[in-house]
Design a protein around this motif. Structure first.
Motif, PDB file in Angstrom:
ATOM      1  N   LYS A  98     -23.702  -7.738   4.516  1.00  0.00           N
ATOM      2  CA  LYS A  98     -22.285  -7.871   4.186  1.00  0.00           C
ATOM      3  C   LYS A  98     -21.373  -7.426   5.329  1.00  0.00           C
ATOM      4  O   LYS A  98     -20.251  -7.899   5.464  1.00  0.00           O
ATOM      5  N   PHE A  99     -21.862  -6.489   6.147  1.00  0.00           N
ATOM      6  CA  PHE A  99     -21.003  -5.900   7.177  1.00  0.00           C
ATOM      7  C   PHE A  99     -21.652  -5.997   8.556  1.00  0.00           C
ATOM      8  O   PHE A  99     -21.786  -4.999   9.276  1.00  0.00           O
ATOM      9  N   LYS A 100     -22.043  -7.194   8.938  1.00  0.00           N
ATOM     10  CA  LYS A 100     -22.700  -7.402  10.237  1.00  0.00           C
ATOM     11  C   LYS A 100     -21.812  -7.007  11.409  1.00  0.00           C
ATOM     12  O   LYS A 100     -22.297  -6.610  12.472  1.00  0.00           O
ATOM     13  N   ALA A 101     -20.517  -7.130  11.231  1.00  0.00           N
ATOM     14  CA  ALA A 101     -19.581  -6.862  12.324  1.00  0.00           C
ATOM     15  C   ALA A 101     -19.339  -5.380  12.539  1.00  0.00           C
ATOM     16  O   ALA A 101     -18.703  -4.996  13.526  1.00  0.00           O
ATOM     17  N   ASP A 102     -19.843  -4.541  11.655  1.00  0.00           N
ATOM     18  CA  ASP A 102     -19.590  -3.105  11.731  1.00  0.00           C
ATOM     19  C   ASP A 102     -20.617  -2.439  12.647  1.00  0.00           C
ATOM     20  O   ASP A 102     -21.735  -2.126  12.229  1.00  0.00           O
ATOM     21  N   VAL A 103     -20.250  -2.204  13.896  1.00  0.00           N
ATOM     22  CA  VAL A 103     -21.171  -1.606  14.869  1.00  0.00           C
ATOM     23  C   VAL A 103     -21.590  -0.203  14.432  1.00  0.00           C
ATOM     24  O   VAL A 103     -22.739   0.200  14.600  1.00  0.00           O
ATOM     25  N   LEU A 132     -26.050  -9.548  18.103  1.00  0.00           N
ATOM     26  CA  LEU A 132     -24.794  -9.796  17.405  1.00  0.00           C
ATOM     27  C   LEU A 132     -23.589  -9.216  18.146  1.00  0.00           C
ATOM     28  O   LEU A 132     -22.477  -9.742  18.041  1.00  0.00           O
ATOM     29  N   HIS A 133     -23.822  -8.129  18.892  1.00  0.00           N
ATOM     30  CA  HIS A 133     -22.710  -7.442  19.568  1.00  0.00           C
ATOM     31  C   HIS A 133     -23.054  -7.206  21.043  1.00  0.00           C
ATOM     32  O   HIS A 133     -23.193  -6.047  21.474  1.00  0.00           O
ATOM     33  N   PRO A 134     -23.181  -8.274  21.818  1.00  0.00           N
ATOM     34  CA  PRO A 134     -23.581  -8.124  23.221  1.00  0.00           C
ATOM     35  C   PRO A 134     -22.544  -7.430  24.091  1.00  0.00           C
ATOM     36  O   PRO A 134     -22.857  -7.013  25.208  1.00  0.00           O
ATOM     37  N   ASP A 135     -21.320  -7.283  23.598  1.00  0.00           N
ATOM     38  CA  ASP A 135     -20.262  -6.649  24.381  1.00  0.00           C
ATOM     39  C   ASP A 135     -20.051  -5.185  23.989  1.00  0.00           C
ATOM     40  O   ASP A 135     -18.992  -4.613  24.249  1.00  0.00           O
ATOM     41  N   THR A 136     -21.074  -4.565  23.365  1.00  0.00           N
ATOM     42  CA  THR A 136     -20.988  -3.165  22.958  1.00  0.00           C
ATOM     43  C   THR A 136     -21.931  -2.316  23.804  1.00  0.00           C
ATOM     44  O   THR A 136     -23.142  -2.281  23.549  1.00  0.00           O
ATOM     45  N   PRO A 137     -21.432  -1.632  24.839  1.00  0.00           N
ATOM     46  CA  PRO A 137     -22.286  -0.863  25.740  1.00  0.00           C
ATOM     47  C   PRO A 137     -23.160   0.172  25.043  1.00  0.00           C
ATOM     48  O   PRO A 137     -24.299   0.404  25.444  1.00  0.00           O
TER      49      PRO A 137
END
Length: 214
Positions: A98-103, A132-137
């Motif tokens: 439900k919350f894939k965008a939540d790093v 899913l979040h390749p721009d999250t160091p």
């Protein structure tokens, strides 16, 4: 409510096992079932909240700690009871659907898996999170640390290099990469000291004899 009933059925074998091995009492197992049913009911409502999943996972963490303490107190390490930490993972998996965008949720899942010693799972979850979040160091740094902890410096280096290519302005990632390379060089230096080698990989005694012969 069919989904709640399905989850209840999945709990029965675990709770029965704990009661039969005198880890929990029948009354406690009923309380656990009641509490889990409340959590499951909250999750199947039309708009489930992230907090509902996290409260459920926290409850399961506490329950697993209690199970471990009782097994230890009863000197019953030989009793292979069904461990509830797998339920924690299942709850996080459901939350992430439900919350894939939540790093932050991904990071919490990774931390829980690390704490439970689920090393293979950590690697899989980190890989999914990066995809899913390749721009999250922070995710690359977590992944690299995981590889280093398990003796794979080349994999850690590859992960950080990939992260830097995608996030070239990340100061934290560059710092981590430099730190890792310095640590690697220091480990090589110590290994050379143990083996009696110089910086060029030659034996110090042999090098000394070569110089004296001149």
């Amino acid at each position: 409510m069919e989904r709640v009933q399905f989850q209840q059925e999945q709990m029965l074998a675990e709770l029965k096992d704990l009661v039969e091995k005198n880890i929990f009492t029948k009354q406690e197992s009923k309380q656990v079932m009641k509490k889990r049913t409340q959590f499951e009911t909250a999750l199947v409502r039309r708009v489930a909240k992230k907090a509902d999943f996290l409260r459920y996972a926290a409850y399961e963490m506490g329950l697993e700690q209690l199970r471990r303490k009782r097994v230890e107190r009863l000197s019953a390490e030989h009793l292979r009871t069904m461990r509830s930490f797998r339920r924690q993972f299942h709850i996080f998996e459901r939350a992430l659907k439900k919350f894939k965008a939540d790093v932050g949720l991904w990071v919490q899942y990774i931390d829980v898996a690390k704490r439970e010693g689920a090393h293979t799972l950590v690697g899989r979850v980190v890989a999914r999170a990066i995809q899913l979040h390749p721009d999250t160091p922070a995710l690359y740094i977590l992944a690299a640390a995981h590889e280093l902890d398990h003796g794979s410096p080349s994999a850690a280096r590859t992960l950080l290099q990939r992260g830097i290519r995608i996030n070239p302005e990340s100061v934290e990632m560059w710092k981590e990469y430099v730190r890792m390379e310095l640590a690697f060089m220091e480990s090589l230096r110590r290994r050379w000291d143990v083996l009696g080698l110089d910086e060029k990989g030659k034996g110090r005694e042999a090098a000394g004899e070569g110089q004296r012969s001149r």
